[in-house]
Design an enzyme around this catalytic site. Structure first.
Site, PDB file in Angstrom:
ATOM      1  N   LYS A 165       0.832  -1.216   0.000  1.00  0.00           N
ATOM      2  CA  LYS A 165       0.000   0.000   0.000  1.00  0.00           C
ATOM      3  C   LYS A 165       0.865   1.263   0.000  1.00  0.00           C
ATOM      4  CE  LYS A 165      -2.258  -0.712   3.842  1.00  0.00           C
ATOM      5  NZ  LYS A 165      -1.862  -2.036   4.362  1.00  0.00           N
ATOM      6  N   ARG A 204      -9.771   1.550   9.091  1.00  0.00           N
ATOM      7  CA  ARG A 204      -9.309   0.210   9.423  1.00  0.00           C
ATOM      8  C   ARG A 204     -10.354  -0.559  10.225  1.00  0.00           C
ATOM      9  NH1 ARG A 204      -3.241  -1.017  10.157  1.00  0.00           N
ATOM     10  NH2 ARG A 204      -2.758   0.882   9.086  1.00  0.00           N
ATOM     11  N   ARG A 243      11.244  -6.980   5.274  1.00  0.00           N
ATOM     12  CA  ARG A 243      11.124  -5.522   5.043  1.00  0.00           C
ATOM     13  C   ARG A 243      12.062  -4.717   5.949  1.00  0.00           C
ATOM     14  NH1 ARG A 243       5.361  -2.590   5.307  1.00  0.00           N
ATOM     15  NH2 ARG A 243       5.308  -3.140   7.517  1.00  0.00           N
ATOM     16  N   ARG A 291      11.229  -2.160  11.154  1.00  0.00           N
ATOM     17  CA  ARG A 291      10.205  -1.460  11.924  1.00  0.00           C
ATOM     18  C   ARG A 291       9.946  -2.174  13.248  1.00  0.00           C
ATOM     19  NH1 ARG A 291       5.035   0.097   8.259  1.00  0.00           N
ATOM     20  NH2 ARG A 291       3.972  -0.925   9.982  1.00  0.00           N
ATOM     21  N   ARG A 351      -1.069  -8.115  13.858  1.00  0.00           N
ATOM     22  CA  ARG A 351      -1.584  -7.144  12.879  1.00  0.00           C
ATOM     23  C   ARG A 351      -2.393  -7.850  11.788  1.00  0.00           C
ATOM     24  NH1 ARG A 351       3.868  -5.408  11.407  1.00  0.00           N
ATOM     25  NH2 ARG A 351       3.054  -4.031   9.808  1.00  0.00           N
TER      26      ARG A 351
HETATM   27  P1  ADP Z   1       0.600  -1.680   8.725  1.00  0.00           P
HETATM   28  O1  ADP Z   1      -0.572  -1.543   7.785  1.00  0.00           O
HETATM   29  O2  ADP Z   1       1.715  -2.463   8.137  1.00  0.00           O
HETATM   30  O3  ADP Z   1       0.226  -2.130  10.109  1.00  0.00           O
HETATM   31  P2  ADP Z   1       0.782   1.228   9.083  1.00  0.00           P
HETATM   32  O4  ADP Z   1       2.013   2.012   8.902  1.00  0.00           O
HETATM   33  O5  ADP Z   1      -0.385   1.519   8.218  1.00  0.00           O
HETATM   34  O6  ADP Z   1       1.278  -0.273   8.899  1.00  0.00           O
HETATM   35  O7  ADP Z   1       0.285   1.309  10.608  1.00  0.00           O
HETATM   36  C1  ADP Z   1       1.170   1.023  11.676  1.00  0.00           C
HETATM   37  C2  ADP Z   1       0.385   0.982  12.988  1.00  0.00           C
HETATM   38  O8  ADP Z   1      -0.206   2.271  13.234  1.00  0.00           O
HETATM   39  C3  ADP Z   1      -0.799   0.020  13.060  1.00  0.00           C
HETATM   40  O9  ADP Z   1      -0.413  -1.314  13.373  1.00  0.00           O
HETATM   41  C4  ADP Z   1      -1.638   0.656  14.165  1.00  0.00           C
HETATM   42  O10 ADP Z   1      -1.087   0.411  15.454  1.00  0.00           O
HETATM   43  C5  ADP Z   1      -1.472   2.142  13.877  1.00  0.00           C
HETATM   44  N1  ADP Z   1      -2.528   2.652  12.974  1.00  0.00           N
HETATM   45  C6  ADP Z   1      -2.351   3.207  11.749  1.00  0.00           C
HETATM   46  N2  ADP Z   1      -3.529   3.558  11.196  1.00  0.00           N
HETATM   47  C7  ADP Z   1      -4.478   3.214  12.098  1.00  0.00           C
HETATM   48  C8  ADP Z   1      -5.900   3.294  12.115  1.00  0.00           C
HETATM   49  N3  ADP Z   1      -6.592   3.807  11.083  1.00  0.00           N
HETATM   50  N4  ADP Z   1      -6.552   2.838  13.212  1.00  0.00           N
HETATM   51  C9  ADP Z   1      -5.894   2.322  14.239  1.00  0.00           C
HETATM   52  N5  ADP Z   1      -4.562   2.204  14.302  1.00  0.00           N
HETATM   53  C10 ADP Z   1      -3.845   2.642  13.241  1.00  0.00           C
END
Ligand code: ADP
Length: 220
Positions: free
Chosen positions: A11, A87, A124, A156, A167
């Site tokens: 993404k 999400r 990654r 990360r 996740r």
């Molecule tokens: P990934 O999709 O690989 O988990 P992201 O960078 O999109 O990576 O998000 C990292 C973390 O940030 C998530 O695991 C969550 O803890 C938090 N996060 C990001 N966006 C949201 C959201 N819309 N709602 C809740 N938590 C979020």
């Protein structure tokens, strides 16, 4: 536009490319939260531990951040690509209310199977400054130093096996239902996320443009 897809589906990579192509801001809630953690803000302190364990940040906090960001001039004038939000169904409901005067054009579901994303996530690596993505197979040119900005390239905090599993489980439970949610509202475009990054970008642009043309002249 909204981009859905499993962790590791690509993404972030695709959103950066699409945001250049369509000349709209790329809004990544994950990047916003990681910036808050680095800066040590109140939000960063609240979100940091949840993120490292692979948990979601509560809906009310996320909805506040996104509402604020979507109220800024660049998005109200140009549109945007949202990556990582919504999400949960609660977040999708809130987004529908926030965008009631300017509804979403499309929601892309970038589809990559779970066994493939597991491999991608384990290998990654990301730049801790500009967030550029690398992997054990495609490292930076010189050591673990970012090709773009010279920042340190690291794993990360939430790419540990335990956090990855958490996740992906949360994705199936909380986020995957949004695919049907947006299909019911006739917003969904499916995109196969396998292949080179260039191939996937081309595929997505074709699907998005087709969808937008259809929307502009429904009879054609
Ligand atoms: P990934 O999709 O690989 O988990 P992201 O960078 O999109 O990576 O998000 C990292 C973390 O940030 C998530 O695991 C969550 O803890 C938090 N996060 C990001 N966006 C949201 C959201 N819309 N709602 C809740 N938590 C979020």
């Amino acid at each position: 536009m909204v981009m859905l897809g499993r962790q590791g589906a690509g993404k972030g990579t695709q959103c950066v490319r699409l945001s250049r192509h369509y000349v709209v801001p790329h809004i990544s809630t994950g990047d916003m939260l990681r910036a808050a953690v680095r800066e040590g803000t109140d939000l960063g302190r609240k979100a940091g531990e949840l993120m490292a364990a692979g948990n979601l940040v509560p809906d009310d906090i996320m909805i506040g951040i996104v509402e604020d960001r979507l109220g800024r001039d660049d998005t109200t004038q140009r549109g945007y690509i949202l990556d990582g939000f919504p999400r949960t169904v609660g977040q999708a409901d809130a987004l529908a209310q926030i965008t009631v005067d300017r509804p979403l054009d499309v929601v892309v579901d970038l589809d990559v199977a779970k066994d493939v994303v597991l491999e991608r996530l384990a290998s990654r690596r990301v730049c801790s400054d500009c967030q550029a993505n690398y992997s054990l197979d495609k490292p930076p040119k010189y050591g673990w130093v970012c090709d773009n900005c010279g920042g340190e390239v690291v794993q990360r905090a939430d790419d540990t096996p335990e956090a990855i599993q958490k996740r992906l489980d949360l994705y199936e439970r909380e986020t995957a239902p949004l695919i049907a949610w947006y299909a019911d509202r006739d917003r969904l475009v499916a995109g196969d996320g396998l292949g080179s990054a260039d191939e996937v970008t081309k595929r997505l642009i074709t699907a998005i443009d087709l969808r937008r043309r259809r929307e502009a002249s429904p009879s054609s």
